[in-house]
Design a protein around this motif. Structure first.
Motif, PDB file in Angstrom:
ATOM      1  N   ASP A 266       2.510   5.876   4.892  1.00 43.90           N
ATOM      2  CA  ASP A 266       3.802   6.499   5.188  1.00 43.90           C
ATOM      3  C   ASP A 266       4.423   5.977   6.476  1.00 43.90           C
ATOM      4  OD1 ASP A 266       3.910   8.470   2.978  1.00 43.90           O
ATOM      5  OD2 ASP A 266       2.099   9.236   3.925  1.00 43.90           O
TER       6      ASP A 266
ATOM      7  N   ARG B 205       0.312  13.270   5.300  1.00 47.07           N
ATOM      8  CA  ARG B 205       0.948  11.957   5.403  1.00 47.07           C
ATOM      9  C   ARG B 205       0.033  11.022   6.200  1.00 47.07           C
ATOM     10  NH1 ARG B 205       4.360  12.553   1.326  1.00 47.07           N
ATOM     11  NH2 ARG B 205       5.918  14.175   1.664  1.00 47.07           N
ATOM     12  N   THR B 206       0.148   9.733   5.955  1.00 43.61           N
ATOM     13  CA  THR B 206      -0.777   8.781   6.583  1.00 43.61           C
ATOM     14  C   THR B 206      -0.062   7.885   7.586  1.00 43.61           C
ATOM     15  OG1 THR B 206      -0.464   7.170   4.815  1.00 43.61           O
ATOM     16  CG2 THR B 206      -2.271   8.743   4.563  1.00 43.61           C
TER      17      THR B 206
ATOM     18  N   TYR C 108       0.863  -1.187   0.000  1.00 41.18           N
ATOM     19  CA  TYR C 108       0.000   0.000   0.000  1.00 41.18           C
ATOM     20  C   TYR C 108       0.897   1.235   0.000  1.00 41.18           C
ATOM     21  CZ  TYR C 108      -3.589  -3.385   1.307  1.00 41.18           C
ATOM     22  OH  TYR C 108      -4.443  -4.462   1.329  1.00 41.18           O
ATOM     23  N   ASP C 109       1.144   1.774  -1.185  1.00 39.07           N
ATOM     24  CA  ASP C 109       2.122   2.860  -1.271  1.00 39.07           C
ATOM     25  C   ASP C 109       1.594   4.194  -0.758  1.00 39.07           C
ATOM     26  OD1 ASP C 109       0.413   3.489  -3.337  1.00 39.07           O
ATOM     27  OD2 ASP C 109       1.863   3.131  -4.932  1.00 39.07           O
ATOM     28  N   HIS C 110       0.336   4.248  -0.323  1.00 37.96           N
ATOM     29  CA  HIS C 110      -0.160   5.465   0.309  1.00 37.96           C
ATOM     30  C   HIS C 110       0.128   5.485   1.811  1.00 37.96           C
ATOM     31  CE1 HIS C 110      -3.374   2.598   1.204  1.00 37.96           C
ATOM     32  NE2 HIS C 110      -3.827   3.420   2.125  1.00 37.96           N
TER      33      HIS C 110
ATOM     34  N   ASN D 211      -9.973   8.886  -0.991  1.00 33.14           N
ATOM     35  CA  ASN D 211      -9.120   7.989  -1.777  1.00 33.14           C
ATOM     36  C   ASN D 211      -8.540   6.886  -0.906  1.00 33.14           C
ATOM     37  OD1 ASN D 211      -9.549   9.427  -4.140  1.00 33.14           O
ATOM     38  ND2 ASN D 211      -7.765  10.755  -3.824  1.00 33.14           N
ATOM     39  N   ASN D 212      -8.104   7.246   0.312  1.00 32.37           N
ATOM     40  CA  ASN D 212      -7.536   6.251   1.214  1.00 32.37           C
ATOM     41  C   ASN D 212      -8.574   5.229   1.638  1.00 32.37           C
ATOM     42  OD1 ASN D 212      -5.136   7.580   1.027  1.00 32.37           O
ATOM     43  ND2 ASN D 212      -5.215   8.507   3.056  1.00 32.37           N
TER      44      ASN D 212
ATOM     45  N   LEU E  72      -8.688   2.745  -1.049  1.00 30.53           N
ATOM     46  CA  LEU E  72      -7.454   1.961  -1.096  1.00 30.53           C
ATOM     47  C   LEU E  72      -7.362   0.972   0.055  1.00 30.53           C
ATOM     48  CD1 LEU E  72      -4.945   4.818  -2.009  1.00 30.53           C
ATOM     49  CD2 LEU E  72      -5.632   2.934  -3.500  1.00 30.53           C
TER      50      LEU E  72
ATOM     51  N   SER F 105      -8.968  11.166   3.815  1.00 29.75           N
ATOM     52  CA  SER F 105      -9.131  11.238   2.362  1.00 29.75           C
ATOM     53  C   SER F 105     -10.031  10.106   1.888  1.00 29.75           C
ATOM     54  CB  SER F 105      -7.769  11.143   1.675  1.00 29.75           C
ATOM     55  OG  SER F 105      -7.914  10.923   0.296  1.00 29.75           O
TER      56      SER F 105
ATOM     57  N   SER G 203       9.132  10.091   3.037  1.00 28.98           N
ATOM     58  CA  SER G 203       7.969  10.760   3.618  1.00 28.98           C
ATOM     59  C   SER G 203       8.299  11.364   4.969  1.00 28.98           C
ATOM     60  CB  SER G 203       6.806   9.776   3.759  1.00 28.98           C
ATOM     61  OG  SER G 203       6.382   9.298   2.510  1.00 28.98           O
TER      62      SER G 203
ATOM     63  N   GLN H  29      -6.358   3.354   9.999  1.00 23.34           N
ATOM     64  CA  GLN H  29      -5.718   4.657   9.885  1.00 23.34           C
ATOM     65  C   GLN H  29      -5.951   5.465  11.154  1.00 23.34           C
ATOM     66  OE1 GLN H  29      -6.725   6.997   6.434  1.00 23.34           O
ATOM     67  NE2 GLN H  29      -5.217   8.588   6.902  1.00 23.34           N
TER      68      GLN H  29
END
Length: 668
Positions: free
Chosen positions: A522, A623-624, A518-520, A570-571, A574, A568, A596, A582
């Protein structure tokens, strides 16, 4: 006493393998209508992790041709032998398993034990907790809360302890027909304890396995295995498959449970089945009928694993029902680009049955070249009627992750540093470790290298992987961490304080899998169980209201409007398959994406209290941060941390000053 199994001559003598650890015994006493899909999952799991096994089942009801010929057609060795119901009742299962192990040795397992990884290559029996308030008649010496359990055990033949149990328990003058534990766990525990206490040379190598190895759940905990559906159930299964050899689902208690989609038992069906071998037993919608290679998409290589694909990393071929009568013979080819595949010395790689094919896959190992960070392993299977190929990615852990930590201004804190380094070297050998020291005096690296005398770390040269950095005095936390980040050459790092250590449940390889996939993500972290037990789980979200900053582990829907950061959308999309949650902050024990974290960095002004400031700015930078259950790092504070007169305690008192400044900075 005369030992009798109800046969004038045992009809399975010719089936006994020379290696008795390849021999498995099963017993089934009820009508075939009571067989469930889970019972066949037990057999499938056995052959997935032990494809070379010989399985002999004794039963008064099961038809060998109907139930087990389909396995033999695929090359698996399983046979059912019938004993009359009267004999079954006369001898009972406890007697039969003891006679079988005494005469032939091997592994006895109940038909409700799913095997999760290859069993250890030595004799063993499992320990389970004694019931609260129960007199400890079953307890093993020096483990007063545990007794041995005879539902899963492995022994070599002709062990005197079994003859003693048979003579002492099943003699007609002493046998107690209505005392269930007397002929089962009580008898086994009593005599094994006696033989251990008298230093029986035959039991010197007997392993008494901790409860979680064979019985990770009690019968009281069995229902949630079928019904509970959680976002991180897959991660729970990963943890169990890395630490346990089997999972009992306690068939007599769980036979009425319905398997909920997304439950742990449902995941087991997807993970461990050889194909739809018994369609009249297994519901068609329970198993994937596609012929395919089963494996994870990602394999994390560490030298501790020695490159084998075992347990949760098992690779095997799954066939469907339509191919059962076709007598397919396979040829296998395996290719990698940046390493080598090692096969068993005597293995042919053509004209293979499904069992022989899976036996090869179980025995292969991968060795990366010295410079390899990533590789692709591709398996090609060909036969006269179809071909299959599949690939997985291999990451070399030591090329992707660097450990960083910092010393404290305490003269006697080196024992903590040594424990940290030793634990890293034990579980993730050959991985670079950077430790910064701002004690104001040079620290000799040899102080830490003394740990290389331990058995766990003697095979690796820490001179090449451990680095001590003596930096100017009083640089403190923020400057030290920023300094260490700029030393890292790997894409990711793992930050941990010196009073933390890794243990068997520190699945940092799973963290690497997740942050790579999961490249989102961090920052991603596990849990510190000791801190949760004493204080609370220090991960959660920031709330802002009335110039107040509040850190909360969980929040109600009513308070979501007070969150400092908006998630987000988007997250959310994903994260549909991401088992982790999260959050805004986690303990200072996490795996981070180097670029990051460097882009935000720690504020050099804050010598202490920098924690909240870092994660507030991290969130402001979009950042996540994620937290994961079932992955643990352990807190082992030394005595100096609890002394109010210690330098450490006095240093920590400064935190209030810096924390107030941090609040003022953000107008809190």
């Amino acid at each position: 006493m005369d030992i009798d199994l109800g046969f004038t001559r045992t009809p399975f003598e010719h089936l006994i393998p020379s290696n008795r650890f390849d021999l498995f015994w099963l017993i089934w006493t009820t009508d075939e209508s009571t067989l469930r899909a889970l019972n066949f999952l037990v057999i499938d799991s056995l052959f997935i992790h032990h494809p070379q096994a010989t399985v002999i089942m004794l039963s008064s009801t099961l038809n060998d041709t109907k139930f087990f010929l389909p396995y033999r057609r695929r090359g698996y060795q399983i046979y059912a032998f019938n004993i009359s119901l009267e004999r079954m009742i006369q001898f009972n299962c406890d007697y039969m398993r003891l006679v079988l192990l005494f005469r032939y040795g091997g592994t006895y397992m109940d038909m409700d034990a799913i095997i999760l990884q290859p069993l250890p290559k030595h004799e063993f029996i499992g320990l389970v907790p004694t019931k609260p308030m129960e007199k400890c008649l079953l307890c093993e010496k020096n483990k007063t809360d545990f007794h041995t359990q005879n539902g899963f055990m492995r022994f070599l033949p002709n062990r005197a302890v079994f003859l003693d149990i048979l003579e002492d328990t099943f003699d007609r003058q002493v046998y107690k027909e209505y005392c269930y534990p007397c002929a089962g766990p009580l008898a086994v525990n009593k005599h094994i304890q006696q033989h251990i206490n008298t230093n029986d040379s035959e039991l010197i190598d007997l392993k008494l396995l901790e409860t979680h190895r064979l019985f990770p759940f009690t019968w009281r905990e069995s229902e949630p295995l079928f019904r509970n559906v959680q976002k991180d159930t897959s991660l729970q299964l990963d943890d169990i498959m890395k630490r346990s050899y089997s999972l009992h689902f306690f068939g007599h208690m769980s036979k009425k449970h319905i398997i909920a989609p997304g439950s742990l038992t449902d995941f087991l069906f997807d993970k461990l089945n050889l194909g739809n071998i018994q369609p009249e037993i297994l519901k068609q919608d329970q198993l994937n009928k596609i012929v395919r290679l089963i494996h994870l998409p990602l394999y994390i290589y560490t030298s501790r694993k020695k490159g084998y694909f075992l347990g949760r990393n098992v690779i095997y071929v799954r066939l469907n029902q339509s191919l059962i009568d076709k007598n397919i013979k396979w040829t296998i080819t395996i290719r990698v680009s940046n390493g080598s595949i090692i096969y068993s010395n005597t293995t042919s790689r053509s004209n293979l049955s499904q069992a022989q094919l899976n036996s090869i896959l179980k025995k292969i190992s991968y060795i990366p070249y010295r410079s390899t960070a990533i590789d692709t392993l591709t398996i090609y299977l060909t036969s006269n009627i179809l071909s299959i190929n599949s690939s997985l990615t291999i990451l070399v852990f030591s090329k992707w992750v660097t450990f960083i930590s910092r010393t404290m201004k305490i003269p006697d804190q080196w024992s903590s540093v040594q424990r940290l380094v030793a634990s890293v070297e034990t579980y993730f050998p050959q991985t670079t470790i950077h430790i910064a020291s701002d004690l104001g005096q040079p620290i000799c690296k040899n102080i830490l290298l003394n740990i290389t005398s331990s058995n766990n770390s003697r095979d690796c040269n820490l001179n090449k992987t451990l680095f001590i950095h003596n930096i100017p005095k009083d640089r403190e936390l923020s400057k030290c961490r920023n300094y260490l980040l700029n030393l890292i050459s790997t894409p990711f790092f793992f930050l941990m304080d010196v009073d933390l250590t890794l243990e068997e449940d520190s699945h940092l390889d799973l963290l690497l899998e997740l942050i790579y996939t999961y490249d989102h993500i961090d920052i991603i972290a596990g849990k510190i169980p000791e801190d949760i037990e004493i204080f609370y789980d220090f991960s959660g979200v920031f709330l802002r209201y009335d110039k107040t900053l509040e850190l909360r582990h969980n929040i109600s829907n009513k308070r979501k409007g007070q969150t400092l950061f908006i998630r987000s959308s988007n997250n959310i999309n994903l994260d549909k398959k991401n088992p982790c949650k999260q959050v805004d902050f986690v303990p200072l024990m996490f795996m981070g994406r180097k670029e990051s974290v460097i882009s935000v960095g720690w504020n050099n002004y804050f010598k202490l209290g920098e924690y909240e400031d870092f994660f507030v700015r991290f969130g402001q930078a979009n950042r996540t941060v994620y937290t994961c259950r079932y992955i643990y790092v352990h807190h082992t504070p030394d005595s100096w941390q609890n002394k109010e007169s210690s330098t450490y305690f006095l240093q920590e008192k400064r935190a209030n000053y810096y924390f107030k400044n941090m609040l003022i900075k953000y107008n809190f």
